[in-house]
Design a protein around this motif. Structure first.
Motif, short mmCIF file in Angstrom:
data_model
loop_
_atom_site.label_atom_id
_atom_site.label_comp_id
_atom_site.label_asym_id
_atom_site.label_seq_id
_atom_site.Cartn_x
_atom_site.Cartn_y
_atom_site.Cartn_z
N THR A 43 28.21 -34.68 6.14
CA THR A 43 29.59 -34.59 6.18
C THR A 43 30.06 -35.03 7.56
O THR A 43 29.66 -34.26 8.67
CB THR A 43 30.34 -33.34 5.52
N ALA A 44 30.90 -36.01 7.58
CA ALA A 44 31.50 -36.51 9.00
C ALA A 44 32.27 -35.66 9.38
O ALA A 44 33.26 -35.01 8.59
CB ALA A 44 32.04 -37.82 8.67
N ASP A 45 32.48 -35.29 10.82
CA ASP A 45 33.77 -34.48 11.23
C ASP A 45 34.58 -35.42 12.06
O ASP A 45 34.11 -35.95 13.08
CB ASP A 45 33.11 -33.56 11.84
N GLY A 70 32.46 -41.73 11.80
CA GLY A 70 31.75 -40.67 12.33
C GLY A 70 30.48 -41.00 13.19
O GLY A 70 29.82 -40.25 13.87
N ALA A 105 33.60 -42.70 5.85
CA ALA A 105 33.80 -41.50 6.44
C ALA A 105 32.55 -41.52 7.62
O ALA A 105 32.72 -41.10 8.83
CB ALA A 105 33.96 -40.09 5.65
N THR A 134 37.92 -34.68 12.67
CA THR A 134 38.97 -33.81 13.20
C THR A 134 39.73 -34.63 14.56
O THR A 134 38.99 -34.80 15.43
CB THR A 134 38.58 -32.63 13.67
N GLU A 143 38.31 -38.97 1.21
CA GLU A 143 37.13 -38.72 2.19
C GLU A 143 37.34 -38.54 3.50
O GLU A 143 36.89 -37.65 4.30
CB GLU A 143 35.99 -39.68 1.53
N ARG A 203 33.18 -41.97 1.03
CA ARG A 203 32.09 -41.47 1.85
C ARG A 203 31.43 -42.24 2.77
O ARG A 203 31.09 -42.02 3.83
CB ARG A 203 31.10 -40.63 1.12
N ALA A 254 37.46 -35.00 5.85
CA ALA A 254 36.52 -34.97 7.10
C ALA A 254 37.37 -34.65 8.35
O ALA A 254 36.89 -34.43 9.55
CB ALA A 254 36.06 -36.47 7.55
N THR A 308 40.82 -36.11 9.06
CA THR A 308 41.59 -37.07 9.49
C THR A 308 42.97 -36.85 9.15
O THR A 308 43.30 -36.58 7.75
CB THR A 308 41.12 -38.58 8.86
#
Length: 304
Positions: free
Chosen positions: A2-4, A251, A247, A6, A26, A244, A30, A32
């Protein structure tokens, strides 16, 4: 995986439905802030006359943990795109991810017709909707994107560069649009790399969009039960699989290694290790080459 993302800000141009909606969701998952644009709102439908709206997409983004913002924009109208980017600049002060998924050509495409048989009006309209919109959006949005190194531009298309180079994509207009967007991403990549940013083209596989599910008379839960879907629909994927992919790419601190390249959802899934929402990992374009093009019977074993 899972990408972060933020703190990142994304614009998904053409996020009403299909891949655009899946990507917006997606990116939201993450972390966004996602600006979702399109022409279909709860107050007014576009020429598609379909029920999906940008407000619904924005709400889905927020529901999974992001911040979704819906804005009606016709990306053929330069002043509207300029105002959109102006608002993002004022409200956010940055743009980290630009996804150009503007299309609008399903009802204009006449399959398997040479240029002299295809409607000229529909063909030229398709070019405007799928080429001009991307260039107008890039003109106004990329100056904000390049203000920070690490920005990502994703040009959405249909088919990889290798596949499209070897296959006639159904009529001259569709063929030009889908190969043209790939080249567009390559060209933008030459300019963006000078600013530490990355451009790629990205294709989903055979996607179970809202429109395709409706055509085949199924839902996401019952799609395998369709009596009218082609046999090779077994390799299909959800729009969120492509989401996905975006994302994961956004990332990746080393995403610049893909600058200018043609990528696919299945290829990125293999690289980054993510699955579709049902736990599968479709590899559509390898399947197209190794199964469809060789005339084999539909069998997704080894490709999902």
């Amino acid at each position: 995986m899972t990408a972060d993302l933020t703190g990142k800000v994304a614009l998904v141009a053409g996020g009403t439905r299909g891949a655009g909606r899946g990507i917006a969701i997606e990116l939201g998952a993450a972390g966004t802030t996602v600006y979702v644009t399109g022409r279909s709102t709860r107050k007014q439908r576009s020429e598609y006359d379909r029920p999906e709206t940008i407000e619904e997409t924005a709400e889905m983004v927020t529901a999974v943990g992001g911040r979704g913002i819906a804005l009606r924009v016709d990306h053929l109208v330069a002043s509207e795109v300029e105002a959109l980017v102006g608002r993002i600049r004022t409200d956010e002060g940055r743009l980290d991810i630009l996804v150009s998924d503007i299309w609008g050509g399903e009802h204009l495409t006449e399959w398997d017709k040479p240029v002299w048989e295809h409607s000229l009006e529909n063909g030229l309209r398709m070019l405007r909707l799928a080429i001009d919109t991307h260039l107008i959006t890039a003109h106004y949005a990329l100056p904000l994107l390049i203000e920070r190194p690490g920005g990502l531009l994703v040009e959405m298309t249909d088919g990889t560069a290798d596949y499209n180079a070897a296959h006639y994509r159904l009529n001259p207009y569709y063929d030009l649009v889908k190969t043209g967007v790939i080249r567009m991403a390559w060209a933008h990549g030459r300019d963006l790399e000078k600013h530490g940013c990355t451009a790629v083209s990205l294709t989903p596989g055979w996607m179970r969009s809202e429109m395709m599910l409706e055509i085949y008379g199924v839902t996401e839960e019952t799609w395998r039960d369709s009596s009218i879907a082609p046999a090779h629909f077994v390799i299909s994927e959800t729009p969120r699989f492509t989401g996905r992919a975006v994302a994961a790419l956004a990332g990746d601190p080393e995403k610049a290694r893909f600058n200018g390249q043609s990528l696919s959802s299945g290829g990125l899934a293999k690289l980054y290790g993510f699955d579709d929402v049902d736990g599968s990992r479709p590899d559509c374009w390898r399947y197209m080459d190794e199964v469809v093009e060789t005339g084999k019977d539909a069998d997704a074993a080894g490709y999902r």
